[in-house]
Enzyme design. Structure first.
Site, PDB file in Angstrom:
ATOM      1  N   ALA A 638      39.778-123.796  68.846  1.00  0.00           N
ATOM      2  CA  ALA A 638      40.794-124.422  67.830  1.00  0.00           C
ATOM      3  C   ALA A 638      40.761-123.622  66.306  1.00  0.00           C
ATOM      4  O   ALA A 638      39.588-123.519  66.090  1.00  0.00           O
ATOM      5  CB  ALA A 638      40.460-125.787  67.863  1.00  0.00           C
ATOM      6  N   GLU A 640      42.802-123.512  62.340  1.00  0.00           N
ATOM      7  CA  GLU A 640      43.236-124.493  61.375  1.00  0.00           C
ATOM      8  C   GLU A 640      44.569-125.319  61.447  1.00  0.00           C
ATOM      9  O   GLU A 640      44.536-126.395  61.226  1.00  0.00           O
ATOM     10  CB  GLU A 640      43.484-123.685  60.148  1.00  0.00           C
ATOM     11  N   GLY A 642      46.036-125.283  64.824  1.00  0.00           N
ATOM     12  CA  GLY A 642      46.210-125.940  66.372  1.00  0.00           C
ATOM     13  C   GLY A 642      45.029-125.155  67.395  1.00  0.00           C
ATOM     14  O   GLY A 642      44.175-124.722  66.799  1.00  0.00           O
ATOM     15  N   GLU A 643      45.387-125.393  68.572  1.00  0.00           N
ATOM     16  CA  GLU A 643      44.629-124.796  69.537  1.00  0.00           C
ATOM     17  C   GLU A 643      44.870-123.112  69.759  1.00  0.00           C
ATOM     18  O   GLU A 643      45.847-122.690  69.293  1.00  0.00           O
ATOM     19  CB  GLU A 643      44.734-125.496  71.035  1.00  0.00           C
ATOM     20  N   ASP A 797      38.812-113.866  52.158  1.00  0.00           N
ATOM     21  CA  ASP A 797      37.896-114.874  52.958  1.00  0.00           C
ATOM     22  C   ASP A 797      37.156-113.910  54.107  1.00  0.00           C
ATOM     23  O   ASP A 797      37.193-114.032  55.315  1.00  0.00           O
ATOM     24  CB  ASP A 797      38.751-115.796  53.896  1.00  0.00           C
TER      25      ASP A 797
END
Length: 1035
Positions: A638, A640, A642-643, A797
């Protein structure tokens, strides 16, 4: 010894009986025992049957509380072959399957009685028989079943009689299974001197209990001690099941193995094992065992058991606001509205409202009205004006207005709104400002017409404006394809009210706008004019006409040759002039695309945020995939949005390839969709072996339901597949099932990375790789980051969790949700305005000032190096984020992981330079790692290469000279630990430079702040010693 002697013994020890009675009474109240018979509690005669009559004697005495003590005794030790029986009354077994018999008795030592060695015994037998009813006086000893022979642990002697010592024995025997309604017990004496003081018969149960807010009833255990009885509990009042509550009843009446639980319902909280209603003024919105919470500000409740507090008058709670959020109200009107106008644009600016209503989701809308001299007579501006970025849903407190008309009074009403404005019935507050456009600006042009058209050109002319207010300098003509309105447009200029536009597509409709420029400024753009270019047929007809003219002229004879020659010369000169003019205009023409200048030969990278509609950016940079080519197989995680599913992608003419499909969850907001598509727009611009490859996106067409319901159920829950009845399986031949009506999912399809994220992969294979293999992984990551840095992108990030690993151990950078494009300036940085920052991976200047750059990515890369060399350990371990920030400010840096070569740790320290300009470029990092891979033996000798990297701070700063370890500790104000270092043998700087954080803890430095200060100083000392050794000096 006769019966009188035993009776005398019992009477002599009568003062022990109250103590005995009290003790047995306590046992009878054990919670997991159900007593069927207890002779100590019988107030009347027992009435047990004896056989023969001169065998057992009944003795009843009263204790000090006037309660009877029933005792049976026998002592026929002088005569051989004794067979004396004592039988109880019929005992109902109740619910028992197995019973327990507890006997308290005294027994005389045969050795203490003279002349009875052949006839005296020191045991007796216990029997039972099952029966559905009482037998009355009938007694057949042969029918009884022996339970056990009972022997005494202690027996009394004649001396005990004299010393008044009572030796009481207690024996317990179990009987079962009992199948009939009741039973008898029988005691057989075979020649012992014995007194049966009390008999207690009971069975065991698991008593009623409350565990985890679930009630479990009394339960009888099974006879088989190895098996347990499963009991399902029921929730207490005002509670509900979270998982089915269960307990298991053991053979000894103990509850074992608690499973599941109940939780207090909404509006109730747990207090001492039960659920109590929330008091007025308190609420609990969700079922669980948390406490009730006080109503948030501007809300209240006056009843018990409330799940949500109601807002006060004038305050509201938005649909998506959690119950714990304070009630809020609409904002007040914006303040300090001002404008700035030039020839082409009107800029409106304002200050935020003084009262935001307690919310942060503040937006603005601008309503435009055109007013005459009487400002009370106004009408809507219509669609003639353009607002940049838009006129509703504005986040910033400014807007640009374009295409306005001169000589008009515009009134702009600026409304402030938040998430609860629509819930209020009061009018939205606004602030108005009236702007009169410049009277000196020229008016609009008149009608426009097409003079002629060819396959690639249009000749246009128009009427000059009625009021120019000065000489017309030129006309600006803006045009674009009708089907691509506002996506791409071009512009050119003309000094005359006509123009020839070339380089157009055949048989294509174009939209034209024209505005006038004078010394006083620009007019507004004209209305839209549509014209279509010619096709190939019209061009062929024109060419045939020219051929016919040439042929007729040739037949005219030699007399016209001179005239024709002069005619062609003049015509040729005119054509040369027109071409030169067109070429000059082409040079002046500038092609614009979404506000970015396009220069030939230079690839420009466009920030998706510049697109008002994110789907436009996606379709420009990402390939749209026909969803029928995708087969979803299973859910692998999963994200941020959805899956994430794995599947297969069929490419025409090629074999299927494995892919990962990122999905956008149902109920998403526009911002989430924009961010989701933004990541695809960024990935679509990258093409590098160490950057995750974007295969394409699915945004337009319906999606087949193959395997979706089984593997990605959130699609169905989110309503993406409206109308799907059931997924069809893939046939044996591998063909796809028929198409099924479906909705419009949003998906990003990327290459599938078999080994998942780098941090999890390393933890799973701890210690399995050589140092060179790890360096190869680091080199791949650095190569991908060099590519991004060269393109002017900042990742922001970078962490091992955002590096994916394929089956060939190739590492690829992924997760571009936080990326931002940089401007042309190579030292530019991106400044964020909010959002969460991964503290442990982020450079100090990015944490403190939200300034991100390629140098901050280099800091993050150093942390990734540490993660790789430590096989996925958490940076800074269990330190809090605040401690991490303070430690870095004090100069602390992560120590080298176990087995990490010094050259790699020095590269990490170089990436963690406090001054960002001193950190290495990714180009230098890749070059350094390439050296290590080509020459693995250099892992321990390439420290000097790090110290002379470009952008290196140069020589190591001067370091104070210390004579002793004590001097060094005093200099960092840690002198209190001198004895600790001396006692542990750390007496030289060479030994100290090799100390780890574990060594520091081991010698007794407990305070974390002191540990940080010492480690930081050791790192500086280590770097200094290494530097002077490279220069040829020794410590």
């Amino acid at each position: 010894m006769g019966g009188c002697e035993v009776r005398e013994f019992l009477l002599q020890f009568g003062f022990f009986l109250p103590l005995l009675t009290a003790w047995t009474g306590d046992c009878s109240h054990v919670s997991n025992q159900v007593v069927l018979l207890d002779t100590t509690t019988v107030m009347g005669e027992l009435g047990w049957k004896t056989y023969p009559l001169n065998g057992w004697d009944a003795i009843t005495e009263m204790d000090e509380h006037n309660r009877p003590i029933h005792t049976y005794q026998v002592c026929n030790v002088m005569e051989p072959n004794q067979n004396n029986w004592l039988r109880t009354n019929w005992i109902s077994r109740d619910a028992a399957q197995k019973i327990y018999v507890e006997m308290k008795f005294t027994l005389r030592d045969c050795n203490s009685i003279p002349w009875v060695l052949g006839t005296c015994k020191e045991t007796f037998n216990l029997y039972y028989i099952e029966s559905d009813e009482s037998h009355g006086t009938k007694f057949k000893p042969s029918q009884y079943i022996k339970i056990d022979t009972i022997a005494a642990d202690e027996s009394f002697t004649q001396m005990d009689l004299g010393d008044r010592i009572l030796k009481l024995n207690t024996e317990i025997r179990e009987v079962g299974p009992i199948e009939r309604k009741g039973f008898y017990l029988a005691f057989q004496d075979i020649g012992a001197c014995i007194a049966l003081v009390s008999v207690r018969v009971f069975y065991k149960k698991c008593p009623f209990t409350v565990r985890n807010l679930a009630m479990f009833p009394d339960t009888i255990p099974r006879v088989d001690s190895s098996s347990l009885v499963e009991v399902r509990g029921s929730c207490v009042k005002s509670a509900e099941e979270r998982d089915t509550p269960k307990l298991y009843c053991g053979a000894d009446g103990d509850w074992l193995v608690p499973l599941g639980r109940c939780i207090c319902s909404t509006g109730y909280e747990e207090i001492e094992g039960s659920c109590h209603a929330c008091r007025p003024g308190f609420y609990k919105a969700f079922a669980g065992n948390t406490k009730c919470s006080k109503c948030p500000p501007h809300s209240s409740t006056y009843v018990e058991a409330t799940s949500v507090c109601h807002c006060e008058k004038g305050y509201f709670r938005a649909e998506k606001d959690p119950p714990s959020m304070a009630c809020t109200r609409p904002p007040s009107a914006p303040r300090n509205v001002a404008f700035n106008i030039n020839e082409t644009a009107l800029i409106l600016e304002w200050s935020p409202p003084s009262d935001t209503g307690g919310r942060k989701d503040l937006t603005y809308s601008v309503i435009c009205k055109k007013c005459g001299l009487d400002t009370t007579q106004c009408e809507d501006c219509g669609g003639g004006l353009r607002f940049i970025p838009r006129h509703t849903g504005l986040i910033n407190n400014s807007v640009v207005v374009l295409d306005f008309v001169s000589h008009v009074n515009y009134t702009f009403e600026i409304e402030a709104m938040n998430g609860v404005s629509e819930l209020s019935i009061s009018p939205k507050p606004f602030t108005a400002i009236t702007v009169t456009t410049d009277h000196d600006a020229p008016s609009l042009i008149g009608m426009m017409r097409k003079d002629w058209a060819s396959q690639n050109s249009l000749a246009l002319s128009w009427q000059a404006p009625a009021f120019s207010n000065g000489a017309i300098l030129d006309y600006e003509i803006k045009y674009y394809e009708k089907e691509h309105e506002q996506l791409t447009y071009s512009s050119t200029r003309s000094k005359a009210p006509s123009v020839i536009v070339t380089g157009l597509k055949p048989a294509t409709t174009y939209i034209f706008h024209i505005r006038v420029r004078t010394a006083t400024g620009y007019s507004g753009y004209s209305q839209k004019f549509e014209f279509e270019t010619g096709d190939e047929t019209s061009d062929m007809a024109a060419e045939q006409g020219q051929i016919l003219v040439i042929a007729t002229a040739a037949v005219g004879g030699f007399t016209l040759l001179v005239i024709l020659t002069l005619f062609f010369l003049i015509t040729g000169r005119c054509q040369w002039y027109i071409k030169a003019k067109m070429k000059s205009e082409e040079k002046r023409r500038t092609h614009l695309q979404n506000g970015h200048l396009r220069f030939p030969g230079i690839k420009t990278y466009i920030d998706p945020d510049t697109y008002e509609d994110p789907s436009l950016a996606v379709h420009e940079f990402a390939k749209e995939i026909d969803p029928s080519r995708i087969r979803i197989e299973r859910v692998i995680g999963a994200g941020e949005f959805g899956e994430v599913c794995s599947g297969r992608l069929k490419t025409p003419g090629k074999r299927e390839i494995p892919v990962a499909i990122k999905t956008l969850k149902g109920g998403h907001m526009d911002r989430q969709r924009r961010d989701f598509l933004r990541e695809a727009s960024i990935m679509g611009q990258f093409d590098h072996p160490n950057i995750i490859r974007l295969e394409g996106v699915v945004t337009k067409r319906s999606f087949p339901a193959i395997g979706v319901e089984a593997f990605c159920p959130s699609f169905l829950r989110a309503g993406f597949l409206n109308g799907i009845q059931a997924p069809h399986p893939v046939t044996a031949g591998g063909s796809l099932p028929p198409r099924i009506p479906a909705g419009r999912p949003v998906m990003i399809v990327v290459e599938y990375m078999e080994n998942g994220s780098l941090d999890s992969f390393l933890r799973k294979h701890d210690g399995h790789f050589t140092v060179i293999q790890l360096v190869g992984m680091l080199r791949g990551i650095a190569s991908g980051m060099k590519y991004l840095s060269d393109m002017g992108y900042v990742h922001r990030d970078l962490a091992a969790r955002n590096i994916l690993v394929n089956s060939n151990l190739v590492c690829k950078v992924s997760d571009f949700g936080l990326s931002r494009v940089l401007e042309d300036d190579p030292e530019a940085a991106y400044t964020t305005t909010g959002g969460k920052i991964p503290i442990r991976w982020t450079a100090p200047e990015a944490i403190a000032y939200r300034k991100f750059s390629s140098a901050s990515d280099a800091w993050s890369y150093g942390i990734v190096m540490w993660e790789v060399m430590s096989y996925g350990e958490r940076p800074y371990w269990e330190m809090s984020n605040q401690d991490v920030i303070l430690s870095i400010e004090e100069g602390y840096r992560l120590p080298a992981p176990m087995g990490c070569p010094p050259s790699l740790h020095q590269l990490m320290l170089h990436c963690w330079q406090k001054e960002r300009n001193h950190r290495p470029k990714f180009t230098d990092i890749v070059s350094f790692l390439d050296k290590l891979i080509r020459n693995p033996s250099a892992l321990h000798t390439l420290v000097e290469d790090i110290l002379v990297m470009p952008e290196s701070p140069g020589d190591v700063p001067e370091y104070p000279l210390f004579v002793t370890v004590g001097d060094w500790l005093d200099s960092i104000k840690m002198g209190q630990y001198k004895s600790n270092f001396m006692a542990a043998g750390f007496t030289t700087f060479d030994l100290i430079s090799r100390m780890s954080i574990d060594d520091i803890r081991r010698i007794g430095v407990i305070l974390i702040g002191h540990q940080r200060r010492i480690v930081s100083s050791i790192q500086t000392l280590r770097l200094h010693m290494m530097h002077i050794q490279e220069k040829g000096f020794h410590v």
